[in-house]
Structures are given as C-alpha cells and as structure tokens.
Design a protein around this motif. Structure first.
Motif, short mmCIF file in Angstrom:
data_model
loop_
_atom_site.label_atom_id
_atom_site.label_comp_id
_atom_site.label_asym_id
_atom_site.label_seq_id
_atom_site.Cartn_x
_atom_site.Cartn_y
_atom_site.Cartn_z
N TYR A 91 32.06 66.14 47.50
CA TYR A 91 30.73 65.90 46.96
C TYR A 91 30.08 67.23 46.61
O TYR A 91 30.33 68.26 47.23
CB TYR A 91 29.85 65.18 47.99
N GLN A 92 29.21 67.15 45.64
CA GLN A 92 28.37 68.28 45.25
C GLN A 92 26.93 67.92 45.57
O GLN A 92 26.47 66.83 45.21
CB GLN A 92 28.50 68.52 43.73
N GLN A 93 26.23 68.79 46.25
CA GLN A 93 24.83 68.54 46.54
C GLN A 93 23.98 69.72 46.07
O GLN A 93 24.09 70.82 46.60
CB GLN A 93 24.59 68.28 48.03
N LYS A 94 23.14 69.46 45.10
CA LYS A 94 22.19 70.47 44.63
C LYS A 94 20.92 70.38 45.45
O LYS A 94 20.63 69.34 46.06
CB LYS A 94 21.93 70.27 43.15
N ALA A 95 20.18 71.45 45.44
CA ALA A 95 18.98 71.55 46.27
C ALA A 95 18.02 70.40 45.99
O ALA A 95 17.70 70.11 44.84
CB ALA A 95 18.28 72.87 46.03
N ALA A 130 15.25 64.30 59.91
CA ALA A 130 16.30 64.45 58.91
C ALA A 130 15.94 63.65 57.67
O ALA A 130 15.01 62.84 57.68
CB ALA A 130 17.65 63.96 59.45
N VAL A 131 16.73 63.87 56.61
CA VAL A 131 16.71 62.97 55.47
C VAL A 131 17.81 61.94 55.69
O VAL A 131 18.96 62.31 55.99
CB VAL A 131 16.94 63.72 54.15
N TYR A 132 17.46 60.68 55.58
CA TYR A 132 18.40 59.59 55.78
C TYR A 132 18.74 58.99 54.42
O TYR A 132 17.86 58.65 53.63
CB TYR A 132 17.80 58.54 56.70
N TYR A 133 20.05 58.89 54.16
CA TYR A 133 20.54 58.35 52.90
C TYR A 133 21.31 57.06 53.14
O TYR A 133 22.08 56.96 54.10
CB TYR A 133 21.52 59.31 52.23
N CYS A 134 21.14 56.10 52.23
CA CYS A 134 22.09 55.00 52.15
C CYS A 134 23.03 55.32 50.99
O CYS A 134 22.66 56.04 50.05
CB CYS A 134 21.40 53.66 51.96
N ALA A 135 24.24 54.79 51.07
CA ALA A 135 25.23 55.08 50.04
C ALA A 135 26.17 53.89 49.90
O ALA A 135 26.51 53.24 50.89
CB ALA A 135 26.02 56.34 50.40
N ARG A 136 26.60 53.64 48.66
CA ARG A 136 27.49 52.52 48.38
C ARG A 136 28.91 53.02 48.23
O ARG A 136 29.14 54.09 47.64
CB ARG A 136 27.04 51.81 47.09
N VAL A 137 29.86 52.23 48.72
CA VAL A 137 31.25 52.64 48.59
C VAL A 137 31.76 52.39 47.18
O VAL A 137 31.19 51.59 46.42
CB VAL A 137 32.15 51.88 49.61
N LEU A 138 32.82 53.08 46.83
CA LEU A 138 33.45 52.92 45.52
C LEU A 138 33.93 51.48 45.32
O LEU A 138 33.70 50.87 44.29
CB LEU A 138 34.67 53.84 45.42
N TRP A 139 34.66 50.99 46.30
CA TRP A 139 35.08 49.59 46.31
C TRP A 139 35.48 49.23 47.73
O TRP A 139 35.54 50.09 48.60
CB TRP A 139 36.21 49.30 45.31
N GLN A 177 20.97 63.91 57.14
CA GLN A 177 21.09 65.35 56.93
C GLN A 177 19.87 66.02 57.52
O GLN A 177 18.76 65.90 56.99
CB GLN A 177 21.22 65.67 55.44
N ALA A 178 20.06 66.72 58.62
CA ALA A 178 18.98 67.48 59.23
C ALA A 178 18.64 68.67 58.33
O ALA A 178 19.47 69.10 57.52
CB ALA A 178 19.39 67.95 60.62
N PRO A 179 17.43 69.20 58.46
CA PRO A 179 17.00 70.31 57.60
C PRO A 179 17.98 71.47 57.62
O PRO A 179 18.32 71.99 58.69
CB PRO A 179 15.64 70.71 58.19
N GLY A 180 18.47 71.86 56.44
CA GLY A 180 19.39 73.00 56.34
C GLY A 180 20.77 72.76 56.90
O GLY A 180 21.57 73.69 56.99
N GLN A 181 21.07 71.51 57.24
CA GLN A 181 22.36 71.19 57.87
C GLN A 181 23.23 70.34 56.95
O GLN A 181 22.85 70.02 55.82
CB GLN A 181 22.13 70.46 59.19
N GLY A 182 24.41 69.99 57.46
CA GLY A 182 25.35 69.20 56.68
C GLY A 182 25.11 67.71 56.80
O GLY A 182 24.10 67.25 57.34
N LEU A 183 26.07 66.96 56.29
CA LEU A 183 25.98 65.50 56.26
C LEU A 183 26.60 64.91 57.52
O LEU A 183 27.65 65.36 57.99
CB LEU A 183 26.72 64.97 55.02
N GLU A 184 25.96 63.86 58.03
CA GLU A 184 26.43 63.22 59.28
C GLU A 184 26.47 61.72 59.05
O GLU A 184 25.45 61.10 58.76
CB GLU A 184 25.49 63.58 60.43
N TRP A 185 27.64 61.13 59.24
CA TRP A 185 27.81 59.70 59.04
C TRP A 185 27.28 58.93 60.25
O TRP A 185 27.57 59.28 61.40
CB TRP A 185 29.29 59.37 58.85
#
Lengths: 120, 107
Positions: free
Chosen positions: B37-41, A92-101, A39-47
C-alpha cells in the motif's frame, strides 16, 4: 462509485466506548468482507478484525478480543466497530476497508478514516 | 503471528532514481498473499500490489514486486514527485499483519 463513508471524529474520556460507522455504497454490501484497521499518530497500520456482512460472523485480532465488537445493519449497508474501555493508547485514526474479493484479504477500498481522541 | 519487517525506515532519493523497498516476513507468506500500500500524508492507504506481484487497477508499471517466501521487494523504477509517501506491506495468508512502513522522501 464504490465507496465507504465513515462517521465523524469522536472525543472520548478514558474508560468510555466509541462506536464508528462505515456506510458502503456502489456495490453489493453482502458480497465483501469489511475489515477495520487503525493508525495511531505517526505510527503504522494495525489490523483489528473483520466482519462478514452476509452472516455477521467476525474475527478479531487477539489484541482486541474482548474489547472490540463489529456489527452490521444490512438494511442501510453499514458496518460498525465499537471499542470499549478506551485508554490514551486507543487514540488513532480508525479505517474500515473492503476486501478485493471473498477470501482474499487485500483491501482495495478504504473509508476516509475516523479520528478518535481519548482525553480526560 | 507473522511479523513483517520493512527496511529501510526512510529512503531519500531524487526524481528519476530507482527506489528499492524491502519486506521480510518471520515465516513464509502463504501462496504469495502479500500486498503493498501507498499512504500519502493525511490520506487513507491505497492498494498498489496484491497477490505478491499483481498491480491494482490504475497503478503504473513503474511499481513492481519481486520475491517469494519470506523476502519481498517493491521497486519504483523511476521516482516521481508524487511518489512521496509511506509504503506498507501486508500479509493476509496467516491472519493479517502489516509491516512498519518505509517512508520515501524526494530530494
């Protein structure tokens, strides 16, 4: 509890590489794919892509193909995302994320995020 | 690539009002494989809805989704101050992509 804990903030110069880690706990590491989203500053999510912790197999978004590498260390339940040839657009902020299943790529557990700054 | 378009960009409502957020896909989302998804600040995103309409664990029933195919709507039936956030839709039936987000402001 189930959680993903990421490594700390990084400052890199243009052209360099960055490697972010994501340590899983509270569940069986090999049972759930890990994805990376930025997620770049002020932007949306990018896979960016995903890793199968069991086999090590990866799938990368076309935009990042050739520049991103996702790996894992099973002994410490940790996945890594390395991005090379950094430019200012990679800040950007880089996130890792786990799937539901397995096979169901909605993300129920997220890391806290790692801020990557690219500056000369 | 499946492109998701969210509207409006920003929604400004008072507590107790109903919020309606739209997510439109460039092609049909396979097998209802859509999440919200919900994203808070300053926080990571939080899963609200998956499988097009199934609330994730702990999500109140104020949040609901309707729609199928290419058009989906997230409804927050009675806005509360803590619903201030950006909301993203995501499809995972054909690779993965996210919408651009809708920011919900509380008057």
């Amino acid at each position: 509890q189930v959680q993903l804990v990421q490594s700390g903030a990084e400052v890199k110069k243009p052209g360099a590489s960055v490697k972010v880690s994501c340590k899983a706990s509270g569940y069986s590491f090999t049972d759930y794919y890990i994805h990376w989203v930025r997620q770049a500053p002020g932007q949306g999510l990018e896979w960016m892509g995903r890793l199968n912790p069991n086999s090590g197999a990866t799938n990368y978004a076309p935009k990042f193909q050739g520049r991103v590498t996702m790996t894992r260390a099973m002994s410490i339940s940790t996945t890594y995302m390395e991005l090379s040839q950094l430019t200012s657009d990679d800040a950007a902020v880089y996130y890792c994320a786990r799937v539901l299943w397995a096979g169901y790529d909605a993300f129920d557990i997220w890391g806290q995020g790692t801020l990557v700054t690219v500056s000369s | 690539e499946v492109v998701l378009t969210q509207s409006p960009g920003t929604l400004s409502l008072s507590p107790g009002e109903r919020a309606t957020l739209s997510c439109r896909a460039s092609q049909s989302v396979r097998s209802g494989q859509l999440a919200w998804y919900q994203q808070k600040a300053g926080q990571a995103p939080r899963l609200l809805i998956y499988g097009a309409s199934i609330r994730a664990t702990g999500i109140p029933d104020r949040f609901s989704v309707s729609g199928s195919g290419t058009d989906f709507t997230l409804t927050i039936s009675r806005l509360e101050p803590e619903d201030l956030a950006v909301y993203y839709c995501q499809q995972y039936g054909n690779s993965i992509s996210f919408g651009g987000g809708t920011k919900v402001e509380i008057k």
